[in-house]
Structure formats: C-alpha cells, structure tokens
Design an enzyme around this catalytic site. Structure first.
Site, mmCIF file in Angstrom:
data_model
loop_
_atom_site.group_PDB
_atom_site.id
_atom_site.type_symbol
_atom_site.label_atom_id
_atom_site.label_comp_id
_atom_site.label_asym_id
_atom_site.label_seq_id
_atom_site.Cartn_x
_atom_site.Cartn_y
_atom_site.Cartn_z
ATOM 1 N N TYR A 110 73.181 89.060 -24.148
ATOM 2 C CA TYR A 110 72.438 90.488 -24.052
ATOM 3 C C TYR A 110 73.182 91.433 -25.011
ATOM 4 C CZ TYR A 110 70.158 88.078 -20.048
ATOM 5 O OH TYR A 110 69.422 87.324 -19.348
ATOM 6 N N HIS A 133 62.016 92.079 -23.389
ATOM 7 C CA HIS A 133 63.055 90.893 -23.080
ATOM 8 C C HIS A 133 64.288 91.033 -24.181
ATOM 9 C CE1 HIS A 133 61.129 89.491 -19.577
ATOM 10 N NE2 HIS A 133 59.945 89.206 -20.481
HETATM 11 C C1 DHK Z 1 66.747 89.752 -18.606
HETATM 12 C C2 DHK Z 1 66.772 88.863 -17.586
HETATM 13 O O1 DHK Z 1 67.686 89.563 -16.578
HETATM 14 C C3 DHK Z 1 66.627 87.684 -17.304
HETATM 15 O O2 DHK Z 1 66.488 87.269 -16.010
HETATM 16 C C4 DHK Z 1 65.370 87.315 -18.190
HETATM 17 C C5 DHK Z 1 65.895 88.987 -19.585
HETATM 18 C C6 DHK Z 1 65.486 87.711 -19.646
HETATM 19 C C7 DHK Z 1 65.971 89.786 -21.119
HETATM 20 O O3 DHK Z 1 66.206 88.964 -22.141
HETATM 21 O O4 DHK Z 1 66.314 90.965 -21.212
HETATM 22 O O5 DHK Z 1 65.294 85.772 -18.156
#
Ligand code: DHK
Length: 144
Positions: A24, A101
């Site tokens: 992330y 996402h």
């Molecule tokens: C964020 C999440 O918390 C995951 O559960 C998803 C998403 C993806 C993201 O890529 O921002 O699967």
C-alpha cells in the site's frame, strides 16, 4: 455552489503508511485527504473525507450523501469483496461513484478479483497508489 465530493475509506485504511507498505506504500490517510483536497480545490470544489472500520457507519454516511454530495470516491477496503449491503447503499445517493484501490487487486489473491461495487460504479481505479484518488476526483469534477 456544487455539493462537496465525498471521499469514503473503509476498514484498515486508517493504517495506511504503516500497513503492509510493500503493498500500500508509505503514504498515510492524511496524505490521501490532502491530495483529494488539493485536486478538488484546483477546480473550485470541496471534499468531505471520512474513514471507518465499521460497515454500518459507512452505510450511514452513504445515506447522508443523498442530496449532500455531488459524487463519491470510495475505497471500501475489504468490504469491496464481501458487502452486498454496501453496494445496495451506494445506489441510494444517485450520484456518480468512482471505486478506488491503491493496490492492483487483480494481481493479488483470487478473492480480491471480485467487487460487489464495480457494477454500480461509474469507474474503477486500481494499482495507481494514492494517485488514484486524485484521478477519481478529477473524473467526478467532470461528471458532476
Ligand atoms: C484495500 C484493502 O483494504 C483491501 O481489502 C482491498 C484495497 C484492496 C486497496 O488496494 O486499496 O483488497
């Protein structure tokens, strides 16, 4: 004056920056909100940003958005892949919706490949990091 664009983030997105940075990134939720504010302001628009780890709270905000939001950017987190109730709520405000996402969910586990939200969204952005939120705001400015 146009209603604000609402930016809703679901479960675990308050942990951005510390949560799995390899997936992330290092940007925080504050960085996401600052980007959205700046992008909206460049077009003379405002945002309202909310995050919750609780499905019902997010659904309550979506109900509130009817008549109060010009569009919704939503990263539903894990609820993307599980929540019929969230999808049902998102048609209630009758405004354009962009699903965001941060990661490329299609390059991850199979259970992340299905979204209950995508069929009712005007657009879906995945895998562009937090920049995706800025593009989503740009699109909603154009649509609303
Ligand atoms: C964020 C999440 O918390 C995951 O559960 C998803 C998403 C993806 C993201 O890529 O921002 O699967």
């Amino acid at each position: 004056m146009a209603h604000p664009i609402w930016v809703l983030n679901g479960p675990n997105l308050n942990m951005l920056g510390t949560r799995q940075p390899d997936v992330y990134g290092h940007d925080t939720l504050s960085d996401v909100i600052a980007l959205c504010e700046k992008t909206a302001a460049a077009h003379g628009r405002t945002i309202r940003a909310e995050q919750s780890n609780h499905e019902g709270q997010i659904i309550d905000w979506i109900h509130e958005a009817r008549g109060a939001a010009s569009g919704i950017v939503i990263n539903p987190g894990g609820l993307t892949h599980t929540s019929v109730a969230l999808r049902d709520a998102l048609v209630i405000p009758e405004v354009p919706i962009i699903e965001v996402h941060i990661s490329n969910v299609h390059a991850r586990e199979d259970f992340r490949h299905h979204s209950y939200v995508s069929p009712i969204a005007n657009g879906v952005i995945a895998g562009l990091g937090i920049a995706g939120y800025g593009y989503a705001i740009e699109r909603l400015v154009a649509l609303s």
